[in-house]
Motif scaffolding. Structure first.
Motif, mmCIF file in Angstrom:
data_model
loop_
_atom_site.group_PDB
_atom_site.id
_atom_site.type_symbol
_atom_site.label_atom_id
_atom_site.label_comp_id
_atom_site.label_asym_id
_atom_site.label_seq_id
_atom_site.Cartn_x
_atom_site.Cartn_y
_atom_site.Cartn_z
ATOM 1 N N ASP A 146 0.838 -1.194 0.000
ATOM 2 C CA ASP A 146 0.000 0.000 0.000
ATOM 3 C C ASP A 146 0.877 1.249 0.000
ATOM 4 O OD1 ASP A 146 -2.250 -1.604 0.182
ATOM 5 O OD2 ASP A 146 -2.345 -1.478 2.368
ATOM 6 N N PHE A 147 0.372 2.332 -0.605
ATOM 7 C CA PHE A 147 1.115 3.581 -0.616
ATOM 8 C C PHE A 147 0.151 4.755 -0.498
ATOM 9 C CE2 PHE A 147 -0.195 3.253 -4.982
ATOM 10 C CZ PHE A 147 -0.381 4.565 -5.400
ATOM 11 N N SER A 148 0.681 5.904 -0.074
ATOM 12 C CA SER A 148 -0.086 7.145 0.004
ATOM 13 C C SER A 148 0.870 8.299 -0.224
ATOM 14 C CB SER A 148 -0.760 7.274 1.370
ATOM 15 O OG SER A 148 -1.470 8.490 1.473
ATOM 16 N N ALA A 149 0.478 9.262 -1.095
ATOM 17 C CA ALA A 149 1.369 10.375 -1.417
ATOM 18 C C ALA A 149 0.581 11.657 -1.618
ATOM 19 C CB ALA A 149 2.178 10.055 -2.678
ATOM 20 N N PRO A 150 1.093 12.805 -1.142
ATOM 21 C CA PRO A 150 0.469 14.087 -1.453
ATOM 22 C C PRO A 150 0.535 14.342 -2.954
ATOM 23 C CG PRO A 150 2.048 14.288 0.361
ATOM 24 C CD PRO A 150 2.266 12.943 -0.260
ATOM 25 N N ALA A 151 -0.469 15.050 -3.495
ATOM 26 C CA ALA A 151 -0.508 15.324 -4.927
ATOM 27 C C ALA A 151 -1.055 16.711 -5.190
ATOM 28 C CB ALA A 151 -1.364 14.271 -5.638
ATOM 29 N N GLU A 152 -0.599 17.331 -6.282
ATOM 30 C CA GLU A 152 -1.069 18.639 -6.685
ATOM 31 C C GLU A 152 -1.451 18.586 -8.153
ATOM 32 O OE1 GLU A 152 2.117 21.289 -5.866
ATOM 33 O OE2 GLU A 152 1.795 21.297 -3.689
ATOM 34 N N ALA A 153 -2.537 19.259 -8.518
ATOM 35 C CA ALA A 153 -3.029 19.262 -9.893
ATOM 36 C C ALA A 153 -2.884 20.630 -10.511
ATOM 37 C CB ALA A 153 -4.492 18.839 -9.928
ATOM 38 N N ASP A 154 -2.627 20.651 -11.821
ATOM 39 C CA ASP A 154 -2.547 21.901 -12.572
ATOM 40 C C ASP A 154 -2.985 21.607 -14.000
ATOM 41 O OD1 ASP A 154 -2.055 24.380 -13.597
ATOM 42 O OD2 ASP A 154 0.131 24.203 -13.580
ATOM 43 N N ASN A 186 -4.151 19.683 -16.962
ATOM 44 C CA ASN A 186 -4.147 18.261 -17.298
ATOM 45 C C ASN A 186 -2.885 17.564 -16.799
ATOM 46 O OD1 ASN A 186 -2.334 19.410 -19.066
ATOM 47 N ND2 ASN A 186 -2.923 18.134 -20.809
ATOM 48 N N SER A 187 -2.293 18.066 -15.743
ATOM 49 C CA SER A 187 -1.116 17.419 -15.159
ATOM 50 C C SER A 187 -1.356 17.149 -13.683
ATOM 51 C CB SER A 187 0.132 18.293 -15.332
ATOM 52 O OG SER A 187 0.049 19.457 -14.541
ATOM 53 N N LEU A 188 -0.668 16.155 -13.178
ATOM 54 C CA LEU A 188 -0.745 15.754 -11.779
ATOM 55 C C LEU A 188 0.663 15.547 -11.269
ATOM 56 C CD1 LEU A 188 -2.494 14.709 -9.327
ATOM 57 C CD2 LEU A 188 -2.207 12.428 -10.304
ATOM 58 N N THR A 189 1.026 16.246 -10.202
ATOM 59 C CA THR A 189 2.352 16.083 -9.610
ATOM 60 C C THR A 189 2.218 15.312 -8.305
ATOM 61 O OG1 THR A 189 3.122 18.166 -10.573
ATOM 62 C CG2 THR A 189 4.399 17.255 -8.748
ATOM 63 N N VAL A 190 2.846 14.149 -8.260
ATOM 64 C CA VAL A 190 2.775 13.262 -7.094
ATOM 65 C C VAL A 190 4.107 13.315 -6.353
ATOM 66 C CG1 VAL A 190 2.335 10.921 -6.291
ATOM 67 C CG2 VAL A 190 1.182 11.764 -8.338
ATOM 68 N N LYS A 191 4.040 13.636 -5.077
ATOM 69 C CA LYS A 191 5.256 13.728 -4.271
ATOM 70 C C LYS A 191 5.655 12.356 -3.735
ATOM 71 C CE LYS A 191 4.396 18.579 -3.211
ATOM 72 N NZ LYS A 191 4.311 19.629 -2.163
ATOM 73 N N GLU A 192 6.773 12.326 -3.012
ATOM 74 C CA GLU A 192 7.289 11.055 -2.499
ATOM 75 C C GLU A 192 6.258 10.381 -1.610
ATOM 76 O OE1 GLU A 192 11.186 9.260 -0.135
ATOM 77 O OE2 GLU A 192 11.033 11.402 -0.573
ATOM 78 N N ALA A 193 6.100 9.074 -1.782
ATOM 79 C CA ALA A 193 5.037 8.331 -1.101
ATOM 80 C C ALA A 193 5.521 7.676 0.182
ATOM 81 C CB ALA A 193 4.479 7.259 -2.033
ATOM 82 N N GLU A 194 4.578 7.500 1.099
ATOM 83 C CA GLU A 194 4.763 6.609 2.246
ATOM 84 C C GLU A 194 4.302 5.225 1.788
ATOM 85 O OE1 GLU A 194 5.972 7.171 5.197
ATOM 86 O OE2 GLU A 194 6.174 9.364 5.191
ATOM 87 N N VAL A 195 5.160 4.234 1.895
ATOM 88 C CA VAL A 195 4.871 2.888 1.407
ATOM 89 C C VAL A 195 4.910 1.905 2.563
ATOM 90 C CG1 VAL A 195 5.516 1.075 -0.229
ATOM 91 C CG2 VAL A 195 5.900 3.479 -0.822
ATOM 92 N N THR A 196 3.852 1.099 2.701
ATOM 93 C CA THR A 196 3.802 0.080 3.742
ATOM 94 C C THR A 196 4.790 -1.025 3.410
ATOM 95 O OG1 THR A 196 1.470 0.529 4.134
ATOM 96 C CG2 THR A 196 2.330 -1.544 4.967
ATOM 97 N N ASP A 197 5.603 -1.389 4.368
ATOM 98 C CA ASP A 197 6.672 -2.368 4.169
ATOM 99 C C ASP A 197 6.112 -3.778 4.278
ATOM 100 O OD1 ASP A 197 9.075 -3.592 3.895
ATOM 101 O OD2 ASP A 197 9.949 -2.872 5.764
ATOM 102 N N ILE A 198 5.870 -4.431 3.136
ATOM 103 C CA ILE A 198 5.313 -5.792 3.118
ATOM 104 C C ILE A 198 6.184 -6.673 2.222
ATOM 105 C CG2 ILE A 198 3.331 -7.222 2.428
ATOM 106 C CD1 ILE A 198 1.524 -4.898 3.032
#
Length: 267
Positions: free
Chosen positions: A77-85, A87-99
């Protein structure tokens, strides 16, 4: 074993995205489908000129909403902050569950996580979303309803242990050893990580009740013994269950639980 706590931090940015070439309002595809608030299932990755299909049953998907992108990369699983502008989407570094995952799923997950990070161009056509990196690599996703994995008749392989919000990967030396199948008649069989076992189970209303376990009596030490002890404690009495994207989560009343991945069961 490595433990990771998922951090749920969200930005307040809007995720109304514009479908390239579409005449509908921003963030909608032909037919009115929006990009945000939709579960998008990963179909393929186009990476360095090579196309790779998502591993069967891995459940790789993402959801764009509330200023973030979250989902599963096919391994974790992952979760990351994102910003839209536009027709573009900027996804920042994600927190990823260690499995812990098998090598194929882990390789796919790492490739997906690399592509989903940074500035992406978004295009929606019908029930498909394409995310394109600045270098031309792509992630192709679909919003078609996924086939639900049944609780009964599926071989579930334990890949992680849960304590509250903490998820701990199964040790490398014990990875893939703990598994079970709940038959359509309620008969349960499998391996606890070291010993084979049988039991009975009945499911109703989001809960499954396990009867007493009968197992072989091999002495179990090391990682396999640790996993066996933890799994035995979960497969006991009444526990809550949920199945999503080919993954089963069992949670006991005390907060302890496990997660398992679906694999084809022998007939």
């Amino acid at each position: 074993m490595r433990t990771h706590h998922v951090i749920t931090a969200a930005l307040a940015a809007s995720l109304a995205l514009t479908a390239c070439g579409a005449t509908e309002t921003a963030g909608t595809a032909p037919g009115g489908k929006g990009v945000s608030g939709v579960k998008w299932t990963v179909e393929t990755l186009d990476n360095d000129g090579k196309r790779e299909a998502a591993p069967a049953g891995a459940g790789a998907h993402l959801l764009i909403e509330d200023g973030k992108v979250r989902g599963n990369n096919g391994c974790a699983d992952f979760s990351a902050p994102a910003e839209a502008d536009g027709n573009s989407l900027t996804v920042k570094e994600a927190e990823v569950t260690d499995i812990g995952c098998d090598p194929t799923a882990m390789k796919f997950g790492e490739a997906f996580q690399k592509l989903i990070t940074g500035k992406l161009t978004t295009v929606v056509a019908g029930d498909r979303l394409t995310l394109t990196t600045a270098g031309g690599d792509k992630i192709t996703l679909t919003s078609k309803p996924e086939t639900l994995t049944p609780l009964n008749g599926t071989r579930w392989t334990v890949d992680s242990l849960v304590q509250g919000e903490a998820v701990t990967s199964v040790p490398q030396d014990a990875n893939g050893k703990a598994w079970f199948v709940i038959g359509k008649d309620g008969a349960v069989q499998g391996n606890l990580g070291c010993n084979n076992f049988t039991s009975k189970a009945t499911a109703a209303g989001g809960e499954v009740t396990f009867g007493p376990l009968a197992s072989t009596r091999m002495a179990c030490t090391g990682p396999a013994g640790e996993v066996e002890k933890a799994v035995s404690a979960v497969l006991k009495g009444k526990v809550a269950y949920s199945v999503e994207s080919g993954a089963l989560t069992l949670t006991a009343p005390n907060g302890k639980g496990l997660r398992a991945t679906a694999q084809p069961a022998a007939s």
